[in-house]
Motif scaffolding. Structure first.
Motif, PDB file in Angstrom:
ATOM      1  N   TYR A   1      -0.162  17.333   7.833  1.00  0.00           N
ATOM      2  CA  TYR A   1      -0.439  18.723   7.060  1.00  0.00           C
ATOM      3  C   TYR A   1      -1.509  18.661   6.985  1.00  0.00           C
ATOM      4  CZ  TYR A   1       4.638  18.185   6.746  1.00  0.00           C
ATOM      5  OH  TYR A   1       6.487  17.689   7.294  1.00  0.00           O
ATOM      6  N   ALA A   2      -2.192  19.776   7.089  1.00  0.00           N
ATOM      7  CA  ALA A   2      -3.825  19.949   7.041  1.00  0.00           C
ATOM      8  C   ALA A   2      -4.116  20.643   5.758  1.00  0.00           C
ATOM      9  CB  ALA A   2      -3.821  21.095   8.092  1.00  0.00           C
ATOM     10  N   ASP A   3      -3.834  19.948   4.860  1.00  0.00           N
ATOM     11  CA  ASP A   3      -4.019  20.782   3.000  1.00  0.00           C
ATOM     12  C   ASP A   3      -5.057  19.852   2.584  1.00  0.00           C
ATOM     13  OD1 ASP A   3      -2.231  19.510   2.668  1.00  0.00           O
ATOM     14  OD2 ASP A   3      -0.799  20.399   1.705  1.00  0.00           O
ATOM     15  N   THR A   4      -5.058  18.353   3.264  1.00  0.00           N
ATOM     16  CA  THR A   4      -5.575  17.279   2.502  1.00  0.00           C
ATOM     17  C   THR A   4      -6.719  16.646   3.569  1.00  0.00           C
ATOM     18  OG1 THR A   4      -5.143  15.418   1.541  1.00  0.00           O
ATOM     19  CG2 THR A   4      -4.102  15.892   3.088  1.00  0.00           C
ATOM     20  N   LEU A   5      -7.173  15.943   2.675  1.00  0.00           N
ATOM     21  CA  LEU A   5      -9.253  15.343   3.199  1.00  0.00           C
ATOM     22  C   LEU A   5      -8.586  13.794   3.007  1.00  0.00           C
ATOM     23  CD1 LEU A   5     -11.568  18.120   2.919  1.00  0.00           C
ATOM     24  CD2 LEU A   5     -10.351  17.246   5.064  1.00  0.00           C
ATOM     25  N   ILE A   6      -9.297  12.350   4.124  1.00  0.00           N
ATOM     26  CA  ILE A   6      -8.693  11.518   3.712  1.00  0.00           C
ATOM     27  C   ILE A   6      -9.948  10.487   4.007  1.00  0.00           C
ATOM     28  CG2 ILE A   6      -6.760  11.632   3.747  1.00  0.00           C
ATOM     29  CD1 ILE A   6      -6.957   9.893   6.589  1.00  0.00           C
ATOM     30  N   ARG A   7     -10.189   9.184   3.109  1.00  0.00           N
ATOM     31  CA  ARG A   7     -11.330   8.529   4.049  1.00  0.00           C
ATOM     32  C   ARG A   7     -10.502   7.426   3.701  1.00  0.00           C
ATOM     33  NH1 ARG A   7     -14.791  11.682   6.396  1.00  0.00           N
ATOM     34  NH2 ARG A   7     -16.326   9.504   5.868  1.00  0.00           N
ATOM     35  N   ALA A   8     -10.396   6.472   4.809  1.00  0.00           N
ATOM     36  CA  ALA A   8      -9.507   5.242   4.830  1.00  0.00           C
ATOM     37  C   ALA A   8     -10.161   4.581   6.384  1.00  0.00           C
ATOM     38  CB  ALA A   8      -8.018   6.124   5.169  1.00  0.00           C
TER      39      ALA A   8
ATOM     40  N   ALA B   1     -10.310   8.705  13.828  1.00  0.00           N
ATOM     41  CA  ALA B   1     -11.084   7.822  13.816  1.00  0.00           C
ATOM     42  C   ALA B   1     -10.298   6.858  13.367  1.00  0.00           C
ATOM     43  CB  ALA B   1     -12.601   8.604  13.083  1.00  0.00           C
ATOM     44  N   ILE B   2      -9.649   6.366  12.725  1.00  0.00           N
ATOM     45  CA  ILE B   2      -8.639   5.669  11.640  1.00  0.00           C
ATOM     46  C   ILE B   2      -8.292   5.320  13.140  1.00  0.00           C
ATOM     47  CG2 ILE B   2      -7.267   5.044  10.631  1.00  0.00           C
ATOM     48  CD1 ILE B   2      -8.235   7.542   8.510  1.00  0.00           C
ATOM     49  N   LEU B   3      -7.675   6.322  13.732  1.00  0.00           N
ATOM     50  CA  LEU B   3      -6.451   5.331  14.821  1.00  0.00           C
ATOM     51  C   LEU B   3      -7.030   4.775  16.090  1.00  0.00           C
ATOM     52  CD1 LEU B   3      -4.639   9.226  15.665  1.00  0.00           C
ATOM     53  CD2 LEU B   3      -3.415   6.393  14.367  1.00  0.00           C
TER      54      LEU B   3
ATOM     55  N   GLY C   1       0.416   2.556   4.778  1.00  0.00           N
ATOM     56  CA  GLY C   1      -0.693   2.518   5.093  1.00  0.00           C
ATOM     57  C   GLY C   1      -1.887   3.471   4.041  1.00  0.00           C
ATOM     58  N   THR C   2      -2.717   2.607   2.906  1.00  0.00           N
ATOM     59  CA  THR C   2      -2.916   2.880   2.024  1.00  0.00           C
ATOM     60  C   THR C   2      -4.441   3.040   2.060  1.00  0.00           C
ATOM     61  OG1 THR C   2      -1.933   1.441   0.285  1.00  0.00           O
ATOM     62  CG2 THR C   2      -3.517   2.693  -0.305  1.00  0.00           C
ATOM     63  N   VAL C   3      -4.865   5.326   1.801  1.00  0.00           N
ATOM     64  CA  VAL C   3      -5.880   5.309   1.954  1.00  0.00           C
ATOM     65  C   VAL C   3      -6.767   5.189   0.638  1.00  0.00           C
ATOM     66  CG1 VAL C   3      -4.906   7.252   3.308  1.00  0.00           C
ATOM     67  CG2 VAL C   3      -5.187   7.581   1.183  1.00  0.00           C
ATOM     68  N   ASP C   4      -7.967   5.465   1.030  1.00  0.00           N
ATOM     69  CA  ASP C   4      -8.382   5.215  -0.126  1.00  0.00           C
ATOM     70  C   ASP C   4      -9.558   6.186  -0.663  1.00  0.00           C
ATOM     71  OD1 ASP C   4      -9.085   1.508   0.759  1.00  0.00           O
ATOM     72  OD2 ASP C   4     -10.609   2.822   2.678  1.00  0.00           O
ATOM     73  N   HIS C   5      -9.314   7.115   0.061  1.00  0.00           N
ATOM     74  CA  HIS C   5      -9.650   8.223  -1.583  1.00  0.00           C
ATOM     75  C   HIS C   5      -8.900   9.366  -0.249  1.00  0.00           C
ATOM     76  CE1 HIS C   5     -13.137   6.791  -3.230  1.00  0.00           C
ATOM     77  NE2 HIS C   5     -13.069   5.712  -1.647  1.00  0.00           N
ATOM     78  N   TRP C   6      -8.227  10.059  -1.653  1.00  0.00           N
ATOM     79  CA  TRP C   6      -7.531  11.526  -1.095  1.00  0.00           C
ATOM     80  C   TRP C   6      -7.717  12.527  -1.685  1.00  0.00           C
ATOM     81  CZ3 TRP C   6      -1.480  11.663  -3.442  1.00  0.00           C
ATOM     82  CH2 TRP C   6      -0.596  13.081  -3.313  1.00  0.00           C
ATOM     83  N   MET C   7      -8.272  13.273  -0.963  1.00  0.00           N
ATOM     84  CA  MET C   7      -8.648  14.462  -1.693  1.00  0.00           C
ATOM     85  C   MET C   7      -8.273  15.693  -0.804  1.00  0.00           C
ATOM     86  SD  MET C   7     -12.612  13.296  -0.530  1.00  0.00           S
ATOM     87  CE  MET C   7     -11.790  13.085   0.500  1.00  0.00           C
ATOM     88  N   ASP C   8      -8.090  16.610  -1.780  1.00  0.00           N
ATOM     89  CA  ASP C   8      -6.391  17.600  -2.811  1.00  0.00           C
ATOM     90  C   ASP C   8      -7.545  18.939  -2.257  1.00  0.00           C
ATOM     91  OD1 ASP C   8      -4.733  19.329  -2.211  1.00  0.00           O
ATOM     92  OD2 ASP C   8      -4.282  19.446  -4.251  1.00  0.00           O
ATOM     93  N   CYS C   9      -6.871  20.303  -1.324  1.00  0.00           N
ATOM     94  CA  CYS C   9      -7.763  21.444  -1.466  1.00  0.00           C
ATOM     95  C   CYS C   9      -6.678  22.516  -1.343  1.00  0.00           C
ATOM     96  CB  CYS C   9      -8.400  21.443   0.194  1.00  0.00           C
ATOM     97  SG  CYS C   9      -9.516  20.667   0.594  1.00  0.00           S
ATOM     98  N   GLY C  10      -6.040  22.807  -2.849  1.00  0.00           N
ATOM     99  CA  GLY C  10      -4.925  22.791  -3.205  1.00  0.00           C
ATOM    100  C   GLY C  10      -5.716  24.367  -4.020  1.00  0.00           C
ATOM    101  N   ASN C  11      -6.499  24.212  -4.541  1.00  0.00           N
ATOM    102  CA  ASN C  11      -7.082  25.105  -5.246  1.00  0.00           C
ATOM    103  C   ASN C  11      -8.504  26.145  -5.372  1.00  0.00           C
ATOM    104  OD1 ASN C  11      -7.917  24.234  -7.501  1.00  0.00           O
ATOM    105  ND2 ASN C  11      -5.785  24.179  -8.345  1.00  0.00           N
ATOM    106  N   LYS C  12      -9.640  26.300  -5.866  1.00  0.00           N
ATOM    107  CA  LYS C  12     -10.975  26.566  -5.815  1.00  0.00           C
ATOM    108  C   LYS C  12     -11.465  25.751  -6.972  1.00  0.00           C
ATOM    109  CE  LYS C  12     -14.150  28.211  -8.651  1.00  0.00           C
ATOM    110  NZ  LYS C  12     -14.882  27.787  -9.968  1.00  0.00           N
ATOM    111  N   THR C  13     -10.843  25.522  -7.792  1.00  0.00           N
ATOM    112  CA  THR C  13     -11.996  23.910  -8.721  1.00  0.00           C
ATOM    113  C   THR C  13     -11.511  22.748  -7.902  1.00  0.00           C
ATOM    114  OG1 THR C  13     -10.663  25.930 -10.661  1.00  0.00           O
ATOM    115  CG2 THR C  13     -11.386  23.319 -10.857  1.00  0.00           C
TER     116      THR C  13
END
Length: 338
Positions: A111-118, A43-45, A217-229
Motif C-alpha cells: 500500500y502506497a502510503d508508507t516508506l521503509i528501510r529494510a 532493491a530488497i527483493l 519480515g521485520t523492517v528496520d524503519h517504517w515511516m508514515d506519510c499520513g498527515n502534514k506533520t
C-alpha cells in the motif's frame, strides 16, 4: 516477481496537498512516495521485477499524467506497468481484486502510503511473508500473533491485551498470489465485510485455516506519510538515510547567490537561492526560488516562489507565492500569501 500497488485513496488527511495531487505522488526527500516505495521494495527483493500493477481511482483525479508517471516508474525497473481502476472505495481486499488479471505467480502487495528501510531476505519456506515493524505501543496497531515456530497464526487489530509487538505495515509477499485471489474471491462472493469494507485480512485468514505458512519480515524503519506533520518528519528521516548512504541529493544546475545549503537537503534542478539558508532536512522541488529566507525541516514543491520567510516544519505545494514571516504553515497548490 510482480509488485501490486493499491493506491486509489484520495489522502484526505494530507489536504490541501492532495487536492490536486494524489497522495502517493506527493514528493518526500525529492521523490514521489510511491516511486520511492516501489524502488525500495525492488532493491530488497534482489530479483527481476516482471510487472508493477497499480490500482488507482477516479480518472478525474488519477488522470493521464498519473498513468504515465506510474508506467514510467515500472519501465525504469525493467518491468511492465499495468494500470487498474477501483471505482468505489470498498476496502483493501476489493482494491487488490481490481488487479485480478495480474494476480498470479509470486508477488508483493504494498500500500502506497508508507516508506521503509529494510535488509531482510524472503523466507523460501514461507507461502507468504507479512512485513512488520516492532513498535512500543502495539495496542494502536494491527499486529501478528506467532506460534512456537515463529509462524504467523493470527492477525489481531488493536489488541487490548498483549499479543505481540510486531505491527503489520501493509506490505505482503505471496509465493503464489493466486491463492490470495481465490480467497478474496470467496470474500467478495459471500459479502464478508469488516468495518464496512472487504479486507485483505479476511483472505489471509482463510489461507491460514488451510495450512499456508506465514512468516514475518521485520523492517528496520517504517515511516508514515499520513498527515502534514508526519510527512515532514518522514522527509527528514529519509534525507538522513539517503545522506548516510551517499546518495547525491543536490542538483548540479542550481543557482546560489550569497546562500547556503546545510545538509542533508534535497534540492532539485533549476532551484534559485538568493540570500537564503536552507537546511537541514529541507526538500525543494524543481524551478523553485527562495529569496531572503531561512528554511529548515520543510518540504517545498515545484515552481514556487518564497520571499522574506522564516520557515520550520512547513509543507508548501506547487506554484505557490509566499511572502511573509510565518513559521509553521501548510499551503496547497496555487495558494498565495503576500
Amino acid at each position: 516477481m510482480k509488485i501490486i500497488v493499491p493506491m486509489a485513496g484520495r489522502g484526505s488527511r494530507l489536504r490541501p496537498h492532495t487536492l490536486t495531487v494524489p497522495k502517493p505522488l506527493v514528493p518526500v526527500a525529492g521523490m514521489p512516495i510511491v516511486h520511492r516505495l516501489v524502488r525500495d521494495i525492488a532493491a530488497i527483493l534482489k530479483q527481476p521485477i516482471d510487472e508493477v500493477a497499480f490500482v488507482i481511482g477516479d480518472p478525474a483525479f488519477f488522470g493521464p499524467e498519473v498513468e504515465q508517471s506510474l508506467t514510467e516508474l515500472a519501465e525504469s525497473l525493467g518491468a511492465k506497468g499495468t494500470i487498474y481502476r477501483q471505482d468505489k472505495p470498498l476496502g483493501t481486499g476489493h482494491a487488490i481484486m481490481c488487479a485480478e488479471p495480474s494476480l498470479s505467480g509470486p508477488a508483493v502487495i504494498a500500500y502506497a502510503d508508507t516508506l521503509i528501510r529494510a535488509s531482510f531476505e524472503l523466507d523460501p519456506e514461507a507461502d507468504s511473508v507479512i512485513w512488520t515493524k516492532k513498535v512500543a505501543n502495539p495496542e494502536a496497531y494491527g499486529v501478528v500473533k506467532l506460534n512456537e515456530e515463529n509462524n504467523i497464526v493470527e492477525l489481531v487489530e488493536k489488541p487490548e491485551e498483549f499479543v505481540s509487538d510486531q505491527a503489520v505495515i501493509g506490505i505482503y509477499y505471496f509465493k503464489n498470489v493466486d491463492e490470495l485471489r481465490q480467497e478474496l474471491q470467496y470474500v467478495l462472493e459471500n459479502a464478508i465485510i469488516n468495518g464496512g469494507e472487504y479486507q485483505i485480512n479476511d483472505g489471509i485468514k482463510r489461507m491460514m485455516t488451510k495450512g499456508k505458512v506465514f512468516k514475518t519480515g521485520t523492517v528496520d524503519h517504517w515511516m508514515d506519510c499520513g498527515n502534514k506533520t508526519i510527512t515532514v518528519e518522514t522527509n527528514a528521516k529519509m534525507l538522513n538515510f539517503l545522506h548516510q548512504e551517499g546518495e547525491s541529493l543536490v542538483a548540479t544546475d542550481i543557482t546560489l547567490e550569497n546562500s547556503e545549503i546545510i545538509p542533508p537537503c534535497s534540492v532539485a534542478s533549476g532551484v534559485v537561492l538568493k540570500n537564503t539558508t536552507v537546511g537541514p532536512h529541507v526538500s525543494i522541488g524543481a524551478n523553485t526560488t527562495l529569496e531572503n529566507s531561512n528554511v529548515k525541516n520543510s518540504i517545498i514543491q515545484s515552481e514556487t516562489t518564497i520571499k522574506n520567510a522564516t520557515l520550520e516544519e512547513a509543507m508548501i505545494g506547487n506554484k505557490v507565492h509566499f511572502d511573509g514571516a510565518f513559521k509553521k504553515v501548510s499551503l496547497g497548490d496555487y495558494s498565495e500569501l503576500k
